[in-house]
Design a protein around this motif. Structure first.
Motif, short mmCIF file in Angstrom:
data_model
loop_
_atom_site.label_atom_id
_atom_site.label_comp_id
_atom_site.label_asym_id
_atom_site.label_seq_id
_atom_site.Cartn_x
_atom_site.Cartn_y
_atom_site.Cartn_z
N GLU A 1 8.07 -0.87 12.12
CA GLU A 1 6.83 -1.30 11.48
C GLU A 1 6.25 -0.12 10.71
O GLU A 1 6.37 1.03 11.13
CB GLU A 1 5.84 -1.76 12.53
CG GLU A 1 4.58 -2.35 11.97
CD GLU A 1 3.66 -2.87 13.06
OE1 GLU A 1 2.50 -3.14 12.73
OE2 GLU A 1 4.10 -3.00 14.20
N ARG A 2 5.65 -0.42 9.56
CA ARG A 2 5.06 0.62 8.74
C ARG A 2 3.69 0.15 8.24
O ARG A 2 3.55 -0.98 7.78
CB ARG A 2 5.96 0.92 7.54
CG ARG A 2 5.41 1.98 6.59
CD ARG A 2 6.36 2.23 5.44
NE ARG A 2 6.25 1.24 4.39
CZ ARG A 2 5.51 1.39 3.28
NH1 ARG A 2 4.82 2.47 3.09
NH2 ARG A 2 5.48 0.43 2.38
N SER A 3 2.70 1.02 8.35
CA SER A 3 1.39 0.75 7.77
C SER A 3 1.34 1.41 6.40
O SER A 3 1.97 2.45 6.19
CB SER A 3 0.29 1.35 8.65
OG SER A 3 0.30 0.72 9.91
N TYR A 4 0.62 0.79 5.48
CA TYR A 4 0.53 1.35 4.13
C TYR A 4 -0.83 1.06 3.54
O TYR A 4 -1.57 0.21 4.03
CB TYR A 4 1.64 0.78 3.22
CG TYR A 4 1.54 -0.72 3.03
CD1 TYR A 4 0.76 -1.27 2.02
CD2 TYR A 4 2.24 -1.59 3.85
CE1 TYR A 4 0.66 -2.63 1.84
CE2 TYR A 4 2.15 -2.95 3.69
CZ TYR A 4 1.36 -3.47 2.69
OH TYR A 4 1.26 -4.83 2.53
N THR A 5 -1.15 1.79 2.49
CA THR A 5 -2.37 1.57 1.72
C THR A 5 -1.96 1.41 0.27
O THR A 5 -1.15 2.20 -0.24
CB THR A 5 -3.34 2.76 1.86
OG1 THR A 5 -3.61 2.97 3.25
CG2 THR A 5 -4.64 2.49 1.12
N GLN A 6 -2.49 0.40 -0.41
CA GLN A 6 -2.20 0.21 -1.83
C GLN A 6 -3.49 -0.09 -2.56
O GLN A 6 -4.47 -0.54 -1.97
CB GLN A 6 -1.17 -0.90 -2.05
CG GLN A 6 -1.68 -2.30 -1.77
CD GLN A 6 -0.61 -3.34 -1.97
OE1 GLN A 6 0.54 -3.15 -1.61
NE2 GLN A 6 -0.98 -4.46 -2.54
N GLN A 7 -3.50 0.19 -3.84
CA GLN A 7 -4.67 -0.07 -4.68
C GLN A 7 -4.58 -1.50 -5.22
O GLN A 7 -3.58 -1.88 -5.80
CB GLN A 7 -4.72 0.93 -5.83
CG GLN A 7 -4.96 2.35 -5.39
CD GLN A 7 -6.34 2.54 -4.77
OE1 GLN A 7 -7.33 2.00 -5.25
NE2 GLN A 7 -6.39 3.30 -3.68
N ARG A 8 -5.65 -2.27 -5.01
CA ARG A 8 -5.72 -3.63 -5.56
C ARG A 8 -7.11 -3.81 -6.13
O ARG A 8 -8.10 -3.76 -5.41
CB ARG A 8 -5.44 -4.66 -4.46
CG ARG A 8 -5.33 -6.06 -5.00
CD ARG A 8 -4.98 -7.08 -3.96
NE ARG A 8 -3.71 -6.77 -3.33
CZ ARG A 8 -3.36 -7.16 -2.11
NH1 ARG A 8 -4.20 -7.86 -1.37
NH2 ARG A 8 -2.19 -6.86 -1.61
#
Length: 153
Positions: free
Chosen positions: A82-89
Protein backbone atom coordinates in the motif's frame (compact mmCIF):
# COMPACT_ATOMS: atom_id res chain seq x y z
CA UNK A 1 14.79 -19.29 7.89
CA UNK A 2 11.79 -16.99 8.17
CA UNK A 3 8.80 -17.07 5.87
CA UNK A 4 8.67 -14.07 3.55
CA UNK A 5 5.26 -12.44 3.60
CA UNK A 6 3.74 -9.43 1.83
CA UNK A 7 0.51 -7.52 2.27
CA UNK A 8 -2.42 -8.66 0.14
CA UNK A 9 -5.83 -7.32 -0.77
CA UNK A 10 -8.96 -8.88 -2.22
CA UNK A 11 -12.03 -7.27 -3.68
CA UNK A 12 -13.68 -6.69 -7.02
CA UNK A 13 -12.80 -4.40 -9.91
CA UNK A 14 -15.24 -1.47 -9.69
CA UNK A 15 -14.26 0.49 -12.83
CA UNK A 16 -13.12 -0.41 -16.30
CA UNK A 17 -9.33 -0.88 -16.04
CA UNK A 18 -7.19 1.78 -17.74
CA UNK A 19 -3.88 1.35 -19.51
CA UNK A 20 -1.19 4.02 -19.48
CA UNK A 21 2.59 4.24 -19.53
CA UNK A 22 5.12 5.51 -17.05
CA UNK A 23 7.71 8.12 -18.04
CA UNK A 24 10.10 5.19 -18.57
CA UNK A 25 7.67 3.53 -21.02
CA UNK A 26 6.51 0.70 -18.71
CA UNK A 27 2.88 -0.40 -18.97
CA UNK A 28 0.65 0.71 -16.09
CA UNK A 29 -2.66 -0.86 -15.03
CA UNK A 30 -5.08 1.30 -13.01
CA UNK A 31 -8.56 0.58 -11.66
CA UNK A 32 -10.78 1.45 -8.74
CA UNK A 33 -11.66 -1.56 -6.62
CA UNK A 34 -14.24 -2.20 -3.92
CA UNK A 35 -14.32 -4.37 -0.85
CA UNK A 36 -17.64 -5.62 0.52
CA UNK A 37 -18.24 -5.50 4.26
CA UNK A 38 -20.74 -7.26 6.50
CA UNK A 39 -21.57 -7.18 10.19
CA UNK A 40 -22.39 -10.34 12.13
CA UNK A 41 -25.61 -10.04 14.14
CA UNK A 42 -26.31 -11.66 17.52
CA UNK A 43 -28.66 -14.20 15.89
CA UNK A 44 -25.87 -15.42 13.55
CA UNK A 45 -27.13 -13.60 10.46
CA UNK A 46 -25.18 -10.91 8.62
CA UNK A 47 -26.07 -7.36 7.66
CA UNK A 48 -24.49 -6.05 4.47
CA UNK A 49 -22.65 -2.75 5.01
CA UNK A 50 -21.46 -0.17 2.48
CA UNK A 51 -18.50 -1.16 0.32
CA UNK A 52 -15.22 0.73 0.57
CA UNK A 53 -13.31 1.85 -2.53
CA UNK A 54 -9.64 2.39 -3.30
CA UNK A 55 -7.17 2.34 -6.23
CA UNK A 56 -5.11 -0.58 -7.48
CA UNK A 57 -2.16 -0.24 -9.85
CA UNK A 58 0.34 -2.64 -11.39
CA UNK A 59 3.32 -2.19 -13.68
CA UNK A 60 5.17 -4.16 -16.38
CA UNK A 61 4.23 -7.81 -16.95
CA UNK A 62 1.77 -7.79 -14.06
CA UNK A 63 0.00 -4.81 -15.65
CA UNK A 64 -0.07 -6.54 -19.06
CA UNK A 65 -1.67 -9.64 -17.52
CA UNK A 66 -4.20 -7.60 -15.56
CA UNK A 67 -5.20 -5.54 -18.61
CA UNK A 68 -5.67 -8.69 -20.70
CA UNK A 69 -7.58 -10.67 -18.06
CA UNK A 70 -9.41 -8.44 -15.59
CA UNK A 71 -12.57 -6.49 -16.26
CA UNK A 72 -15.12 -4.54 -14.28
CA UNK A 73 -16.92 -6.83 -11.82
CA UNK A 74 -14.16 -9.46 -11.52
CA UNK A 75 -13.21 -10.63 -8.03
CA UNK A 76 -9.43 -10.63 -7.52
CA UNK A 77 -6.63 -11.30 -5.04
CA UNK A 78 -3.44 -9.22 -5.20
CA UNK A 79 -0.13 -9.18 -3.38
CA UNK A 80 2.00 -6.05 -3.09
CA UNK A 81 2.19 -2.92 -0.97
CA UNK A 82 0.00 0.00 0.00
CA UNK A 83 1.20 3.50 -0.77
CA UNK A 84 -0.09 6.89 0.38
CA UNK A 85 0.31 9.83 -1.97
CA UNK A 86 -0.51 13.50 -2.36
CA UNK A 87 -1.49 15.04 -5.69
CA UNK A 88 -2.58 18.49 -6.80
CA UNK A 89 -6.21 18.75 -7.93
CA UNK A 90 -7.66 22.17 -8.75
CA UNK A 91 -4.80 23.81 -6.85
CA UNK A 92 -5.51 21.79 -3.71
CA UNK A 93 -3.33 19.03 -2.22
CA UNK A 94 -5.43 15.83 -2.17
CA UNK A 95 -4.24 12.77 -0.25
CA UNK A 96 -5.02 9.25 -1.39
CA UNK A 97 -4.04 5.61 -1.08
CA UNK A 98 -3.40 2.95 -3.66
CA UNK A 99 -2.42 -0.69 -3.63
CA UNK A 100 0.56 -1.48 -5.86
CA UNK A 101 0.21 -5.10 -6.97
CA UNK A 102 3.28 -7.13 -7.92
CA UNK A 103 1.05 -10.21 -8.33
CA UNK A 104 -2.65 -10.29 -9.17
CA UNK A 105 -5.12 -12.96 -10.20
CA UNK A 106 -8.81 -13.77 -10.24
CA UNK A 107 -10.15 -14.94 -6.87
CA UNK A 108 -10.46 -18.74 -7.34
CA UNK A 109 -13.23 -18.86 -4.72
CA UNK A 110 -15.41 -16.69 -6.97
CA UNK A 111 -14.30 -17.55 -10.54
CA UNK A 112 -13.83 -20.97 -12.11
CA UNK A 113 -10.42 -21.34 -13.70
CA UNK A 114 -8.13 -23.76 -15.51
CA UNK A 115 -4.46 -24.18 -14.68
CA UNK A 116 -2.16 -24.05 -17.72
CA UNK A 117 1.10 -25.77 -16.88
CA UNK A 118 2.67 -25.11 -20.27
CA UNK A 119 6.24 -23.82 -19.67
CA UNK A 120 6.44 -20.06 -20.07
CA UNK A 121 8.46 -18.91 -23.06
CA UNK A 122 11.68 -16.95 -22.65
CA UNK A 123 11.71 -13.22 -23.26
CA UNK A 124 10.80 -12.32 -26.83
CA UNK A 125 9.27 -15.73 -27.61
CA UNK A 126 5.58 -16.14 -28.32
CA UNK A 127 3.66 -18.70 -26.31
CA UNK A 128 1.83 -21.38 -28.26
CA UNK A 129 -1.25 -22.56 -26.37
CA UNK A 130 -2.41 -25.96 -27.65
CA UNK A 131 -6.06 -26.63 -28.36
CA UNK A 132 -7.85 -28.56 -25.60
CA UNK A 133 -8.81 -31.08 -28.28
CA UNK A 134 -5.10 -31.91 -28.81
CA UNK A 135 -4.69 -32.99 -25.16
CA UNK A 136 -4.97 -36.81 -24.87
CA UNK A 137 -6.04 -36.45 -21.22
CA UNK A 138 -8.73 -33.90 -21.99
CA UNK A 139 -12.06 -34.75 -20.37
CA UNK A 140 -14.10 -32.57 -22.73
CA UNK A 141 -16.26 -34.55 -25.15
CA UNK A 142 -14.62 -34.77 -28.55
CA UNK A 143 -16.69 -33.84 -31.60
CA UNK A 144 -18.02 -36.93 -33.32
CA UNK A 145 -17.81 -37.27 -37.08
CA UNK A 146 -21.23 -37.26 -38.65
CA UNK A 147 -21.99 -40.00 -41.16
CA UNK A 148 -22.77 -38.56 -44.58
CA UNK A 149 -26.08 -39.72 -46.08
CA UNK A 150 -25.62 -42.20 -48.89
CA UNK A 151 -26.56 -40.86 -52.28
CA UNK A 152 -29.08 -42.77 -54.35
CA UNK A 153 -30.31 -45.10 -51.61
Amino acid sequence: MTITTKPSVSGFIATTPRRSETREGRTKFYARFAQSHAQRNDDGTFTQLDSSFSNIVAYGETAEWALANLQKGDAFIAQGNERSYTQQRDGQAVEGEEFIANKISHDPARHPYVVDRTPRPGRGQERQVPSPLDDPFNTLPRPQAQAAPALGR
